[in-house]
Design a protein around this motif. Sequence first.
Motif, short mmCIF file in Angstrom:
data_model
loop_
_atom_site.label_atom_id
_atom_site.label_comp_id
_atom_site.label_asym_id
_atom_site.label_seq_id
_atom_site.Cartn_x
_atom_site.Cartn_y
_atom_site.Cartn_z
N ALA A 102 -1.61 4.70 -9.80
CA ALA A 102 -1.74 4.45 -8.36
C ALA A 102 -2.75 3.34 -8.10
O ALA A 102 -2.50 2.43 -7.30
CB ALA A 102 -2.15 5.73 -7.64
N LYS A 103 -3.86 3.41 -8.79
CA LYS A 103 -4.92 2.40 -8.64
C LYS A 103 -4.40 1.01 -8.98
O LYS A 103 -4.68 0.04 -8.26
CB LYS A 103 -6.10 2.79 -9.53
N TYR B 93 0.82 -1.21 0.00
CA TYR B 93 0.00 0.00 0.00
C TYR B 93 0.86 1.27 0.00
O TYR B 93 0.43 2.31 -0.49
CB TYR B 93 -0.96 -0.01 1.20
N TYR C 219 1.12 2.63 -3.41
CA TYR C 219 -0.11 3.34 -3.79
C TYR C 219 -0.10 4.75 -3.20
O TYR C 219 -0.42 5.72 -3.89
CB TYR C 219 -1.36 2.58 -3.33
N ALA D 283 -1.33 0.00 -8.72
CA ALA D 283 -0.40 -0.39 -7.66
C ALA D 283 -1.13 -0.86 -6.40
O ALA D 283 -0.57 -1.60 -5.60
CB ALA D 283 0.53 0.78 -7.32
N ARG D 284 -2.37 -0.42 -6.24
CA ARG D 284 -3.17 -0.78 -5.07
C ARG D 284 -3.75 -2.19 -5.16
O ARG D 284 -4.14 -2.78 -4.15
CB ARG D 284 -4.29 0.25 -4.90
N SER E 210 -0.42 7.92 -5.47
CA SER E 210 -1.65 8.72 -5.34
C SER E 210 -1.33 10.13 -4.85
O SER E 210 -1.96 11.11 -5.26
CB SER E 210 -2.68 8.04 -4.43
#
Length: 97
Positions: free
Chosen positions: A78-79, A18, A21, A81-82, A25
Amino acid sequence: MPSAYILANVDVTDPQQYEQYKKLSSHAMQVHGAQVCARGGAVQVLEGDWAPNRVVLLKFPTAEAARAFYDSPEYQAAKAARQGAATMRMVLIEGMA
């Protein structure tokens, strides 16, 4: 023009992953002029049965700007990577003029 907010409730399942992310983000927020109102602070339920985990509240000048942030290549990275690190509920809320 009315402002707009993105409200997210995040359930982090892999804190180490996380972190990537959060880094990506944060970059997307900077690029798209998001004002961070709340991000991961303590939450106290005042009414109802909602039990949020990690809450994020972002402010944008318009709903269009908020949507542009969400749809941007920066946030989509980012999404991605989450994936597998957290589940998220996210809403776009139009504010008052």
